[in-house]
Design an enzyme around this catalytic site. Structure first.
Site, PDB file in Angstrom:
ATOM      1  N   TYR A 152     -24.362 -29.954  62.739  1.00 39.29           N
ATOM      2  CA  TYR A 152     -23.792 -29.487  61.473  1.00 39.29           C
ATOM      3  C   TYR A 152     -22.829 -28.322  61.714  1.00 39.29           C
ATOM      4  CZ  TYR A 152     -23.825 -27.605  56.659  1.00 39.29           C
ATOM      5  OH  TYR A 152     -23.465 -27.129  55.412  1.00 39.29           O
TER       6      TYR A 152
HETATM    7  N1  NAD Z   1     -26.371 -26.013  49.936  1.00 36.51           N
HETATM    8  C1  NAD Z   1     -26.046 -25.150  50.884  1.00 36.51           C
HETATM    9  O1  NAD Z   1     -26.801 -24.247  51.221  1.00 36.51           O
HETATM   10  C2  NAD Z   1     -24.705 -25.237  51.577  1.00 36.51           C
HETATM   11  C3  NAD Z   1     -24.289 -24.160  52.363  1.00 36.51           C
HETATM   12  C4  NAD Z   1     -23.061 -24.244  53.032  1.00 36.51           C
HETATM   13  C5  NAD Z   1     -22.291 -25.378  52.882  1.00 36.51           C
HETATM   14  N2  NAD Z   1     -22.749 -26.412  52.113  1.00 36.51           N
HETATM   15  C6  NAD Z   1     -21.891 -27.595  52.018  1.00 36.51           C
HETATM   16  O2  NAD Z   1     -21.606 -27.857  50.661  1.00 36.51           O
HETATM   17  C7  NAD Z   1     -21.356 -29.248  50.480  1.00 36.51           C
HETATM   18  C8  NAD Z   1     -22.199 -29.774  49.339  1.00 36.51           C
HETATM   19  O3  NAD Z   1     -23.560 -29.614  49.682  1.00 36.51           O
HETATM   20  P1  NAD Z   1     -24.744 -29.619  48.616  1.00 36.51           P
HETATM   21  O4  NAD Z   1     -25.610 -28.460  48.961  1.00 36.51           O
HETATM   22  O5  NAD Z   1     -24.239 -29.753  47.228  1.00 36.51           O
HETATM   23  O6  NAD Z   1     -25.530 -30.938  49.082  1.00 36.51           O
HETATM   24  P2  NAD Z   1     -26.129 -32.148  48.262  1.00 36.51           P
HETATM   25  O7  NAD Z   1     -26.902 -32.942  49.260  1.00 36.51           O
HETATM   26  O8  NAD Z   1     -26.854 -31.659  47.043  1.00 36.51           O
HETATM   27  O9  NAD Z   1     -24.859 -32.956  47.761  1.00 36.51           O
HETATM   28  C9  NAD Z   1     -24.032 -33.665  48.649  1.00 36.51           C
HETATM   29  C10 NAD Z   1     -23.267 -34.715  47.866  1.00 36.51           C
HETATM   30  O10 NAD Z   1     -22.445 -35.437  48.795  1.00 36.51           O
HETATM   31  C11 NAD Z   1     -22.648 -36.834  48.600  1.00 36.51           C
HETATM   32  N3  NAD Z   1     -22.425 -37.536  49.873  1.00 36.51           N
HETATM   33  C12 NAD Z   1     -23.159 -37.443  50.992  1.00 36.51           C
HETATM   34  N4  NAD Z   1     -22.678 -38.277  51.921  1.00 36.51           N
HETATM   35  C13 NAD Z   1     -21.610 -38.912  51.379  1.00 36.51           C
HETATM   36  C14 NAD Z   1     -20.714 -39.910  51.842  1.00 36.51           C
HETATM   37  N5  NAD Z   1     -20.821 -40.427  53.070  1.00 36.51           N
HETATM   38  N6  NAD Z   1     -19.735 -40.334  51.017  1.00 36.51           N
HETATM   39  C15 NAD Z   1     -19.612 -39.808  49.769  1.00 36.51           C
HETATM   40  N7  NAD Z   1     -20.455 -38.887  49.268  1.00 36.51           N
HETATM   41  C16 NAD Z   1     -21.441 -38.441  50.065  1.00 36.51           C
HETATM   42  C17 NAD Z   1     -24.102 -36.941  48.137  1.00 36.51           C
HETATM   43  O11 NAD Z   1     -24.375 -38.190  47.504  1.00 36.51           O
HETATM   44  C18 NAD Z   1     -24.211 -35.737  47.210  1.00 36.51           C
HETATM   45  O12 NAD Z   1     -23.777 -36.031  45.882  1.00 36.51           O
HETATM   46  C19 NAD Z   1     -21.640 -29.885  51.828  1.00 36.51           C
HETATM   47  O13 NAD Z   1     -20.432 -30.069  52.544  1.00 36.51           O
HETATM   48  C20 NAD Z   1     -22.523 -28.872  52.518  1.00 36.51           C
HETATM   49  O14 NAD Z   1     -22.473 -28.981  53.909  1.00 36.51           O
HETATM   50  C21 NAD Z   1     -23.918 -26.361  51.456  1.00 36.51           C
END
Ligand code: NAD
Length: 245
Positions: A152
């Site tokens: 990641y």
């Molecule tokens: N939550 C955290 O702590 C955090 C911290 C830093 C960065 N992020 C980043 O933020 C972004 C969103 O994360 P989140 O926390 O909302 O996660 P989440 O798992 O709640 O949501 C992710 C979304 O992406 C969609 N998704 C996953 N794989 C996919 C694919 N192959 N094609 C299309 N859609 C796809 C899922 O269906 C979901 O709706 C990500 O890039 C994550 O790495 C999150």
């Protein structure tokens, strides 16, 4: 109410839930018409989300042909001038020695390959229009590295490198490309993490709390908006004081 994104069309990947949904809502509140892309659109409910998307497209952002088709469908609504590459996955928390290659490849594809594929699909039209805002959701993990999630962290470091590179390719075109590097936000992403990993992440945040979806959406809205006209290739911090660079 100020609506700086009036008349703009935005695509938010992974916008059915979590951060993507919150970002999409903020862009909609700012006046944009938002097309939500997601592999699992059933998770989306407009009442909970607080906005009606212009369209909802089911697409796997790691599938080259599917991305091209979804971009074509999106462009039938008009010029897409804002792209938020938000879709991502954490992958398991495991030491490198125990990490299997198929999982490594999957984490790379969802977090990094997708940013390349989706950006490539929209850049030509943005350049032709002379305006565009691409915002890539990276992570503090991409800046600092985090034990247990090397795949990641590597993918997110790749997103930061891609952001800088594409920004420089497009620097005179009116299209800006920036990233955001959030710390932990409480979303479904945490389901793949161990309680110890979550506690260790929280302990590293100087403000002693998690980031909220609305706070991150505010940073993205700035990077996607008209005021962000002289900043490109930059990774905006959203780390509660953890990364002061
Ligand atoms: N939550 C955290 O702590 C955090 C911290 C830093 C960065 N992020 C980043 O933020 C972004 C969103 O994360 P989140 O926390 O909302 O996660 P989440 O798992 O709640 O949501 C992710 C979304 O992406 C969609 N998704 C996953 N794989 C996919 C694919 N192959 N094609 C299309 N859609 C796809 C899922 O269906 C979901 O709706 C990500 O890039 C994550 O790495 C999150």
């Amino acid at each position: 109410m100020r609506r700086p994104l009036e008349n703009r069309i935005a695509v938010v990947t992974g916008g059915a839930r979590g951060l993507g949904r919150g970002i999409a809502r903020r862009l909609a509140d700012d006046g944009a018409r938002v097309i939500v892309w997601d592999i699992a659109p059933a998770a989306f409910d407009p009442v909970t989300a607080g906005f009606d998307p212009l369209a909802m497209i089911r697409v796997d952002v790691t599938d080259e042909a599917a991305v091209a088709a979804a971009a074509e469908e999106s462009l039938t609504h008009g010029a897409v001038s804002i792209l938020v590459n938000n879709a991502g996955m954490n992958g398991p928390v495991k030491q490198v020695a125990d990490y299997d290659y198929a999982t490594w490849r999957k984490v790379m594809a969802v977090n990094l390959d997708s940013v390349f594929l989706v950006s490539r699909a929209f850049v030509p039209r943005m350049v032709a229009e002379g305006h565009g805002r691409i915002v890539n959701v990276a992570s503090i993990a991409g800046k600092e590295g985090v034990p247990g999630i090397a795949a990641y962290a590597s993918a997110k470091a790749g997103v930061i490198g891609f952001t800088k590179s594409l920004a420089r390719e497009l620097v005179t075109t009116g299209v800006t490309v920036n990233a955001v590097a959030p710390v932990m936000v409480e979303t479904d992403l945490l389901k793949e993490m161990t309680p110890e990993h979550i506690a260790a992440s929280k302990a590293k945040i100087p403000m002693q709390r998690f980031l909220t979806i609305e706070e991150l959406a505010g940073v993205v809205a700035f990077a996607a908006g008209p005021d962000c006209s002289f900043t490109t290739g930059f990774t905006f911090d959203a780390s509660g004081g953890r990364a002061t660079y």
